[in-house]
Design a protein around this motif. Structure first.
Motif, PDB file in Angstrom:
ATOM      1  N   LYS A 454      26.386  12.601  50.826  1.00  0.00           N
ATOM      2  CA  LYS A 454      27.008  13.367  51.904  1.00  0.00           C
ATOM      3  C   LYS A 454      26.324  13.138  53.247  1.00  0.00           C
ATOM      4  O   LYS A 454      26.974  13.210  54.301  1.00  0.00           O
ATOM      5  CB  LYS A 454      27.017  14.860  51.565  1.00  0.00           C
ATOM      6  N   GLU A 455      25.021  12.835  53.219  1.00  0.00           N
ATOM      7  CA  GLU A 455      24.340  12.614  54.493  1.00  0.00           C
ATOM      8  C   GLU A 455      24.818  11.330  55.181  1.00  0.00           C
ATOM      9  O   GLU A 455      24.547  11.114  56.366  1.00  0.00           O
ATOM     10  CB  GLU A 455      22.816  12.573  54.305  1.00  0.00           C
ATOM     11  N   ASN A 456      25.539  10.479  54.433  1.00  0.00           N
ATOM     12  CA  ASN A 456      26.060   9.245  55.016  1.00  0.00           C
ATOM     13  C   ASN A 456      27.492   9.417  55.558  1.00  0.00           C
ATOM     14  O   ASN A 456      28.087   8.440  56.040  1.00  0.00           O
ATOM     15  CB  ASN A 456      26.048   8.117  53.983  1.00  0.00           C
ATOM     16  N   LEU A 457      28.030  10.614  55.436  1.00  0.00           N
ATOM     17  CA  LEU A 457      29.391  10.858  55.922  1.00  0.00           C
ATOM     18  C   LEU A 457      29.362  11.180  57.415  1.00  0.00           C
ATOM     19  O   LEU A 457      28.361  11.701  57.924  1.00  0.00           O
ATOM     20  CB  LEU A 457      30.022  12.021  55.145  1.00  0.00           C
ATOM     21  N   THR A 513      40.918  27.185  61.186  1.00  0.00           N
ATOM     22  CA  THR A 513      40.172  28.439  61.280  1.00  0.00           C
ATOM     23  C   THR A 513      38.761  28.214  61.809  1.00  0.00           C
ATOM     24  O   THR A 513      38.140  29.146  62.331  1.00  0.00           O
ATOM     25  CB  THR A 513      40.097  29.149  59.912  1.00  0.00           C
ATOM     26  N   SER A 514      38.243  26.984  61.677  1.00  0.00           N
ATOM     27  CA  SER A 514      36.903  26.652  62.207  1.00  0.00           C
ATOM     28  C   SER A 514      36.856  25.155  62.454  1.00  0.00           C
ATOM     29  O   SER A 514      36.197  24.419  61.728  1.00  0.00           O
ATOM     30  CB  SER A 514      35.811  27.065  61.209  1.00  0.00           C
ATOM     31  N   PRO A 515      37.593  24.674  63.473  1.00  0.00           N
ATOM     32  CA  PRO A 515      37.789  23.227  63.654  1.00  0.00           C
ATOM     33  C   PRO A 515      36.531  22.455  64.036  1.00  0.00           C
ATOM     34  O   PRO A 515      36.540  21.223  63.950  1.00  0.00           O
ATOM     35  CB  PRO A 515      38.828  23.158  64.773  1.00  0.00           C
ATOM     36  N   HIS A 516      35.475  23.142  64.457  1.00  0.00           N
ATOM     37  CA  HIS A 516      34.270  22.441  64.873  1.00  0.00           C
ATOM     38  C   HIS A 516      33.104  22.679  63.916  1.00  0.00           C
ATOM     39  O   HIS A 516      31.961  22.322  64.230  1.00  0.00           O
ATOM     40  CB  HIS A 516      33.886  22.873  66.292  1.00  0.00           C
ATOM     41  N   ALA A 517      33.378  23.270  62.758  1.00  0.00           N
ATOM     42  CA  ALA A 517      32.327  23.550  61.783  1.00  0.00           C
ATOM     43  C   ALA A 517      31.772  22.247  61.216  1.00  0.00           C
ATOM     44  O   ALA A 517      32.477  21.234  61.125  1.00  0.00           O
ATOM     45  CB  ALA A 517      32.871  24.422  60.658  1.00  0.00           C
ATOM     46  N   THR A 518      30.523  22.260  60.811  1.00  0.00           N
ATOM     47  CA  THR A 518      29.881  21.077  60.233  1.00  0.00           C
ATOM     48  C   THR A 518      30.097  20.998  58.727  1.00  0.00           C
ATOM     49  O   THR A 518      29.533  20.145  58.049  1.00  0.00           O
ATOM     50  CB  THR A 518      28.377  21.088  60.540  1.00  0.00           C
ATOM     51  N   THR A 519      30.893  21.904  58.194  1.00  0.00           N
ATOM     52  CA  THR A 519      31.358  21.883  56.819  1.00  0.00           C
ATOM     53  C   THR A 519      32.883  21.940  56.871  1.00  0.00           C
ATOM     54  O   THR A 519      33.452  22.251  57.929  1.00  0.00           O
ATOM     55  CB  THR A 519      30.802  23.075  56.028  1.00  0.00           C
TER      56      THR A 519
END
Length: 852
Positions: A454-457, A513-519
């Protein structure tokens, strides 16, 4: 008096809304939330009147909910991946990314003048790495939870676009974009396990009370739950590894009419046979060159190959049936094998007739003899029949009862077992193309298929690709495929398939609902904003998009990205009709029609002719707007000429929103004239200082009735009914002799009631009348119950069924008093001529009937 200048008014109030930032959605515990969403568009480069209608409907709901004290989320984004961008790049020599983002910019510029109450701060495109990187993250989570798997599968293959096509992308056996004849090909593909949720997806349709019944029925049919019998025919001559052919049938009541057994070209037995028989191999290859859609199978010629093998009937071992490989049998439904009952299935009848097979009937219409059939006899569920070949003389019923009794009979005699199956197949998500979300796995010689760390995404698409040859540019990119295995660190290669674009649109509502979230989502935001309270879009998305979204919401719940309550993501669904326009055409020199734009024709002497030369054209009325037929109307041209409010008013007013609406120049002009009249009336009222008088009460009662009726129309999606009521209220306001203050009160209410439909004009007249702040933020007016009832009513008097007079009486007057007043009328006295009436019928509030 100021003139109604739509261009000036609309620009002014859009700036005011932007400055006040009133449409930005922020989570708050102080207000009830409301999430309204229209299906987001594909960035083709131009908006059309269908967009205007769709987004105006959502805007009416959003603005109304803001006025009723709700915290409204009304976002916008772009469904931006897909083949059209690649096709455009191949045609122009450009790049899909440049084409897509340029189109997005153009469409955003076209949409903003419509005055939509959109929170543009939440805008995203599915081709943004920030979006599809989170999609990749969810893919890995779903893979970990066993919701995604990889297998070999027979797929529709477009040999020109060189990609897999969903069944719905095959039209008439051809690829929807290339037009090439589609082939069947076996490929290793990634799949979502949507079929595991067939029962749940079907059962939960019952809880979607605010969805159209037709949409729920379409989904139920697509999921396709059926009760049938699974059993085996034993082989007369066994082949290594094959001593029986297993069959699933939904019509076990016709088993005594079996004529042949058919297997798919992709059945394991067929594959074993083709390995040693060139004729069978060629036949199977020809079958695979056909499409796998129901349409292709049902409309195509039914072909079979006699394998020379036979099987025994389970109720009579001396009864042998030939085994055919048939092109109309799919491996991915049932067992990939069927028994043919030609007497009671038209497809089997055609096949048996073609190959000279027997057609034994199980039942016939009552009173009919056992004569040869000229076509299959398929009785209605309730139709009475006589049995010719029941199970051991048993009189088996038809319909569902017949199937149930046949299953019970077979089970009791050791022939198979009753099973429930679903038509819904697992969702193949692999696509062999560039412009899509890369599937985040790598292929390692040591570790096999491994999910990316996931850290490579995000795994970002490379920009330096070319489309000079068909196929997936990722397969031939010199460096992008090369990577390191996240498990062992050895050299590995990336998966070059990208995801079906239906994946992108199956969760965008949650990302809003949270378009800028990091998840993928922020659970706190999702818990607050979800579910979508009102979803709006076309009926063409009734099955795949909505079904996939329902599955994806469940998968996101399982992987921790949506709360339990959001397993059904859309509380209410509305499917709007299309915007249509007449087609203007003439026969061309090559025999094909030539199409003309609406602005190229005009009416002369009752005929439709070309402006250029006066020649007459043929008119096809009320057809779906299509660029290929030139019967499109440019929304920006309408906005430039009449203003956005005119376009909004027209698309809402002409017909119920679930039906098609025909765009006409005369209708648009009439809408503009009405809005100009509203502006003029309200401008006059703004300077009216006449004193209060006896007409005030009547006008205010009319105002409260309008509030009541317009509110009801908006809440029930009866926008055309609301607009009809606003026309009537405007006329009442124009004719009223009430004083200036009463008129201003009524006119301000008119501005509020028009605000969801024509927000710019509403703001202008609200300001003219001295309204406080923005009308977009003003509380919605509430009708007073007492003002909805008239003090007096006018009752027509009918004498022997003919209207002869009318009376005005208090609304709550006793029936006996109404009778006295009615009998006292001159017309009634004259008709009675001294006699007594035989009967008087008083219908309170409606009519008085006198029978003499």
């Amino acid at each position: 008096m100021s003139r109604y200048s739509a261009a000036e008014i609309e620009a002014k109030w859009q700036q005011a809304w932007d400055k006040a930032d009133i449409f930005r959605a922020v989570r708050s515990a102080d207000k009830p939330k409301y999430y309204v969403l229209e299906m987001f568009p594909y960035p083709s480069g131009r908006i059309h009147m269908g967009h205007v209608r769709n987004y105006t409907m959502g805007d009416v709901i959003a603005r109304y909910k803001i006025s009723t004290g709700h915290n409204v989320l009304h976002p916008m984004g772009w469904d931006a991946f897909g083949m059209p961008a690649e096709n455009a790049a191949m045609a122009s020599g450009g790049h899909p990314k440049e084409w897509t983002y340029s189109n997005i910019a153009d469409m955003r510029t076209q949409m903003k003048p419509l005055g939509l109450s959109i929170d543009w701060s939440r805008e995203f495109a599915t081709c943004d790495p920030e979006y599809y990187g989170q999609q990749q993250s969810m893919f890995i989570d779903m893979l970990d939870k066993g919701l995604i798997y990889r297998k070999n599968a027979v797929v529709n293959w477009d040999p020109v676009d060189m990609t897999v096509l969903a069944n719905e992308q095959v039209e008439g056996g051809r690829g929807w974009r290339s037009g090439a004849l589609v082939e069947r090909r076996e490929l290793t593909q990634w799949f979502f396990k949507i079929s595991d949720y067939s029962e749940e997806l079907l059962a939960d349709l019952d809880g979607l009370d605010d969805w159209p019944a037709k949409v729920k029925l379409m989904q139920a049919n697509w999921i396709g739950k059926s009760r049938g019998l699974q059993f085996s025919f034993s082989m007369v001559d066994e082949i290594a590894g094959h001593d029986r052919v297993e069959v699933y049938t939904t019509r076990p009541d016709t088993l005594m009419g079996a004529s042949f057994v058919g297997i798919s070209p992709d059945h394991p037995l067929a594959k074993q046979l083709e390995a040693d028989n060139p004729e069978i191999a060629e036949f199977c290859a020809e079958c695979r060159r056909g499409g796998t859609t129901e349409e292709a199978i049902e409309t195509g010629e039914k072909l079979g190959f006699d394998t020379g093998l036979t099987v025994r009937h389970p109720f009579d071992t001396s009864w042998e049936l030939p085994v055919y490989i048939a092109n109309f049998i799919l491996m991915d439904y049932g067992t990939g094998a069927i028994f043919g009952c030609p007497a009671h299935d038209q497809r089997d009848f055609d096949f048996a007739t073609k190959y000279g097979l027997p057609i034994p009937a199980v039942f016939a219409p009552e009173g009919a003899d056992d004569a040869p059939l000229s076509e299959a006899f398929v009785p209605m569920k309730s139709e009475k029949v006589q049995y010719l070949r029941g199970f051991a003389g048993d009189t088996v019923q038809t319909g569902d009862a017949g199937v149930d009794s046949a299953i019970a009979f077979c089970e009791s005699n050791g022939v198979g077992q009753g099973v429930t199956k679903f038509r819904l197949r697992d969702w193949g998500l692999s696509r062999q193309r560039y412009w899509g979300c890369p599937i985040p796995v790598v292929h390692c010689d040591t570790c096999g298929v491994v999910p990316e760390a996931k850290e490579n995404l995000p795994i970002v698409l490379p920009d330096d690709v070319t489309f000079d040859v068909p196929g997936n540019p990722l397969d031939r990119h010199p460096t992008w495929r090369n990577c390191t295995c996240p498990k062992c660190g050895a050299a590995a290669t990336r998966e070059t398939d990208t995801m079906d674009t239906f994946v992108d649109s199956s969760w965008y509502f949650a990302r809003f609902t949270s378009p800028h979230a990091t998840t993928p989502t922020d659970l706190a935001e999702a818990e607050y904003w979800m579910n979508v309270d009102q979803y709006i879009g076309g009926i063409e998305h009734a099955i795949l998009h909505l079904l996939y979204s329902r599955f994806f919401a469940r998968a996101m719940n399982i992987t921790g990205h949506l709360p339990e309550k959001s397993k059904e993501p859309f509380n209410a669904l509305f499917t709007q009709g299309m915007v249509t326009h007449a087609i203007y055409q003439k026969q061309g020199a090559n025999g094909r029609p030539v199409y003309f734009y609406p602005e190229q024709v005009e009416q002369r002497d009752g005929k439709t002719v070309l402006k250029e030369d006066g020649s007459e054209v043929d008119v096809i009325p009320s057809a779906k707007m299509s660029k290929s037929k030139n019967n499109v109307v440019d929304p920006n041209a309408i906005v430039s000429q009449y203003g956005a409010d005119t376009a909004r008013w027209f698309v809402l007013s002409d017909s119920p929103p679930e039906r098609d609406v025909e765009w006409t120049a005369s209708g648009a002009e009439a809408a503009f004239k009405h809005l100009s009249r509203v502006h003029r009336i309200c401008a006059e009222i703004a300077s009216d200082d006449s004193p209060a008088n006896g007409a005030d009460d009547a006008l205010l009662r009319e105002m409260h009735k309008a509030i009541h009726d317009v509110t009801g129309g908006v809440e029930s999606f009866g926008f055309n009914a609301s607009i009809a009521r606003l026309y009537a209220f405007t006329n009442a306001l124009a004719k009223s002799k009430a004083g200036g203050e009463a008129k201003r009160t009524a006119a301000k209410a008119l501005a509020q009631l028009m605000s969801p439909m024509t927000p710019h004009l509403a703001e202008e007249i609200w300001a003219l009348l001295g309204g406080t702040g923005l009308v977009a933020s003003a509380p919605w007016p509430v009708a007073e119950e007492a003002m909805l009832k008239d003090d007096e009513v006018v009752l027509p008097i009918q004498i022997n069924g003919k209207r002869r007079a009318e009376i005005s009486v208090p609304a709550d007057m006793d029936k006996a008093e109404v009778e006295k007043i009615a009998l006292a009328q001159d017309a009634v006295q004259k008709a009675l001529d001294g006699a007594q009436p035989k009967k008087i019928i008083v219908v309170p509030g409606r009519i008085v009937n006198v029978v003499i």
